[in-house]
Design an enzyme around this catalytic site. Structure first.
Site, mmCIF file in Angstrom:
data_model
loop_
_atom_site.group_PDB
_atom_site.id
_atom_site.type_symbol
_atom_site.label_atom_id
_atom_site.label_comp_id
_atom_site.label_asym_id
_atom_site.label_seq_id
_atom_site.Cartn_x
_atom_site.Cartn_y
_atom_site.Cartn_z
ATOM 1 N N GLU A 135 10.750 -29.080 -4.765
ATOM 2 C CA GLU A 135 9.268 -29.205 -4.926
ATOM 3 C C GLU A 135 8.568 -28.250 -3.699
ATOM 4 O O GLU A 135 8.901 -28.272 -2.398
ATOM 5 C CB GLU A 135 8.912 -30.747 -4.628
ATOM 6 C CG GLU A 135 7.327 -30.603 -4.524
ATOM 7 C CD GLU A 135 6.803 -32.130 -4.698
ATOM 8 O OE1 GLU A 135 5.677 -32.434 -4.033
ATOM 9 O OE2 GLU A 135 7.810 -33.117 -4.978
ATOM 10 N N HIS A 189 1.775 -35.388 -9.068
ATOM 11 C CA HIS A 189 1.798 -35.691 -7.593
ATOM 12 C C HIS A 189 1.074 -37.133 -7.462
ATOM 13 O O HIS A 189 0.025 -37.269 -8.056
ATOM 14 C CB HIS A 189 1.324 -34.728 -7.054
ATOM 15 C CG HIS A 189 0.943 -34.955 -5.552
ATOM 16 N ND1 HIS A 189 -0.190 -35.042 -4.928
ATOM 17 C CD2 HIS A 189 2.005 -34.547 -4.456
ATOM 18 C CE1 HIS A 189 -0.095 -35.047 -3.653
ATOM 19 N NE2 HIS A 189 1.179 -35.089 -3.225
ATOM 20 N N ASP A 217 -2.191 -33.189 -9.400
ATOM 21 C CA ASP A 217 -2.629 -34.625 -9.007
ATOM 22 C C ASP A 217 -3.891 -35.049 -9.683
ATOM 23 O O ASP A 217 -4.943 -34.223 -9.660
ATOM 24 C CB ASP A 217 -3.016 -34.391 -7.448
ATOM 25 C CG ASP A 217 -3.103 -35.882 -6.935
ATOM 26 O OD1 ASP A 217 -3.740 -36.427 -7.382
ATOM 27 O OD2 ASP A 217 -2.482 -36.128 -5.840
ATOM 28 N N ASP A 227 11.765 -32.130 -1.443
ATOM 29 C CA ASP A 227 10.337 -31.466 -1.160
ATOM 30 C C ASP A 227 10.213 -30.845 0.057
ATOM 31 O O ASP A 227 10.614 -31.123 1.010
ATOM 32 C CB ASP A 227 9.363 -32.593 -0.986
ATOM 33 C CG ASP A 227 7.767 -32.167 -1.290
ATOM 34 O OD1 ASP A 227 7.558 -30.773 -0.935
ATOM 35 O OD2 ASP A 227 6.958 -32.997 -0.923
ATOM 36 N N GLU A 265 0.828 -29.379 -6.711
ATOM 37 C CA GLU A 265 -0.092 -30.713 -6.328
ATOM 38 C C GLU A 265 -1.483 -30.182 -5.677
ATOM 39 O O GLU A 265 -2.455 -30.667 -5.395
ATOM 40 C CB GLU A 265 0.605 -31.343 -5.267
ATOM 41 C CG GLU A 265 1.145 -30.676 -3.898
ATOM 42 C CD GLU A 265 2.175 -31.532 -2.837
ATOM 43 O OE1 GLU A 265 1.470 -31.946 -1.807
ATOM 44 O OE2 GLU A 265 3.128 -31.975 -3.337
ATOM 45 N N HIS A 278 7.448 -28.982 0.629
ATOM 46 C CA HIS A 278 6.129 -29.098 1.223
ATOM 47 C C HIS A 278 5.452 -28.003 1.650
ATOM 48 O O HIS A 278 4.643 -27.829 2.514
ATOM 49 C CB HIS A 278 6.280 -30.289 2.340
ATOM 50 C CG HIS A 278 5.195 -31.038 2.708
ATOM 51 N ND1 HIS A 278 4.066 -31.065 3.574
ATOM 52 C CD2 HIS A 278 4.838 -32.038 1.810
ATOM 53 C CE1 HIS A 278 3.327 -32.255 3.290
ATOM 54 N NE2 HIS A 278 3.961 -32.884 2.255
#
Length: 387
Positions: A222, A298, A271, A196, A248, A198
């Site tokens: 990700e 997510h 999500d 990830d 997400e 982020h």
């Protein structure tokens, strides 16, 4: 049957607060639970739930789609992720009510099972600030990865890079490579390891990190860039031999439309607590399926969100794997009556009616709202970094 109340129960979980939504009906003992957790926006989401409650109270809870349309469309300012998180929590609770009223697990309302169990991946976290990137990090991550595999997981996710400047030098690349290499050495070649980013990197830096990590066979990379510029994501996807995952921070099917049209990712990660709820996640999954994109929703949130995700996973053909958080707070399993049972990195279909989980409100009350841990990160020159 009519909705008589829409309430929230907030439970502190350190980095976030879980916002559980309870929809009560005039049918004795019949209520439903959902989750609308949104980090650093807890009080805003609680207020949004209160605003939306007026639309739902007095209505028939069995008309879930009708009420979703009313909540989403009957406010002139439709709002962003705060509003859709509130809608998501209420909509999940309405689905719970309906499934309980019909006496079936939620996945039966979503088309029935398309698989016999749901594969999970363990979220190992890490990389919350540049301060954690010292010599101990690779060995610490390796130990956590070994523990995860020992617990039966065949897939895990790590944050391999710190908040990054638009272009980092060779040292940052070496650190990311050392961390990923330590994890790969610890778990062997057959465990799926996701990385990830982020949203901490520019396209150029994401590409540099991607090439550095590629020899260790990440399963997917990700959120390599911040949301809002699909062409930037396309640039990364075309430049790397690693499948790209994202989504997400996107809400509703409309924000995913361009992503799929431009083939910007191989894996979609909506999500269920933010995107608009159960039915909206299923609509996004159907759109993804037409683009040959897999679903890995997510889910670093609370136990209600995880329960809901299990039902959507069971009924979604292009589902790939489900994120789960296990070790955020010791009271995760205490605030519900049926904690998630993970066997060999999988969870079996729930058999109770509804989502299969009830919030223990007395236990929840022992962990009231506390402001989330701050996530303010700065570069070494004092400028603001993306966390």
């Amino acid at each position: 049957m009519r909705v008589t109340a829409v309430d929230t129960v907030v439970v502190n979980a350190r980095l976030r607060n879980w916002v559980f939504v309870k929809v009560t009906t005039d049918e004795p003992g019949l209520h439903g639970w959902g989750e609308a957790s949104l980090e650093w926006k807890t009080r805003a989401v609680v207020g949004a739930v209160e605003d939306l409650a007026d639309i739902v109270i007095g209505e028939d809870p069995m008309r879930v789609e009708h009420l979703w349309q009313a909540m989403f469309r009957q406010q002139f300012f439709k709002g962003g992720i705060v509003t859709t998180s509130a809608i998501s929590g209420i909509e999940q609770a309405l689905h719970d009510v309906k499934a309980k009223a019909l006496g079936v697990p939620l996945h039966e309302l979503l088309g029935g099972r398309v698989r016999d169990r749901v594969r999970l991946y363990d979220h190992l976290g890490g990389g919350e600030s540049t301060a954690v990137y010292d010599e101990a990090v690779p060995s610490a991550f390796a130990e956590r990865a070994r523990a995860s595999v020992a617990d039966g997981f065949t897939a895990l996710k790590i944050l391999a890079v710190p908040p990054s400047r638009p272009l980092e030098g060779a040292e940052s690349l070496r650190r990311a490579e050392a961390l990923m290499g330590a994890v790969r050495d610890a778990v062997g070649p057959d465990v799926d390891v996701m990385v990830d980013l982020h949203g901490r990197t520019t396209p150029a830096m994401a590409i540099r990190y991607g090439h550095a990590l590629a020899p260790y066979a990440p399963w997917f990379l990700e959120e390599p860039v911040q949301p809002g510029n699909v062409d930037a994501l396309v640039e990364v996807a075309r430049a790397l031999p690693i499948p790209i995952a994202t989504g997400e921070r996107l809400v509703t099917r409309w924000e995913f439309q361009e992503l799929f049209a431009k083939r910007a990712c191989a894996v979609a990660q909506p999500d269920v607590c933010h995107c608009g709820g159960v039915a909206e996640l299923k609509r996004i999954a159907a759109m993804a399926e037409t683009a040959f994109v897999s679903m890995a929703p997510h889910n670093p949130l609370g136990p209600i969100a995880t329960a809901v995700n299990v039902h959507t996973a069971l009924s979604t053909p292009n589902f790939l794997i489900q994120e789960v958080m296990r070790s955020d707070v010791p009271w995760r399993d205490e605030v519900v009556d049926a904690p998630l049972e993970i066997v060999d990195g999988h969870v079996l279909p729930p058999t109770r009616a509804g989502i299969g989980v009830e919030v223990d409100e007395a236990a929840a009350a022992r962990h009231p709202y506390v402001p989330e841990l701050p996530a303010r990160v700065f570069h070494d020159d004092g400028s603001v970094a993306d966390w």
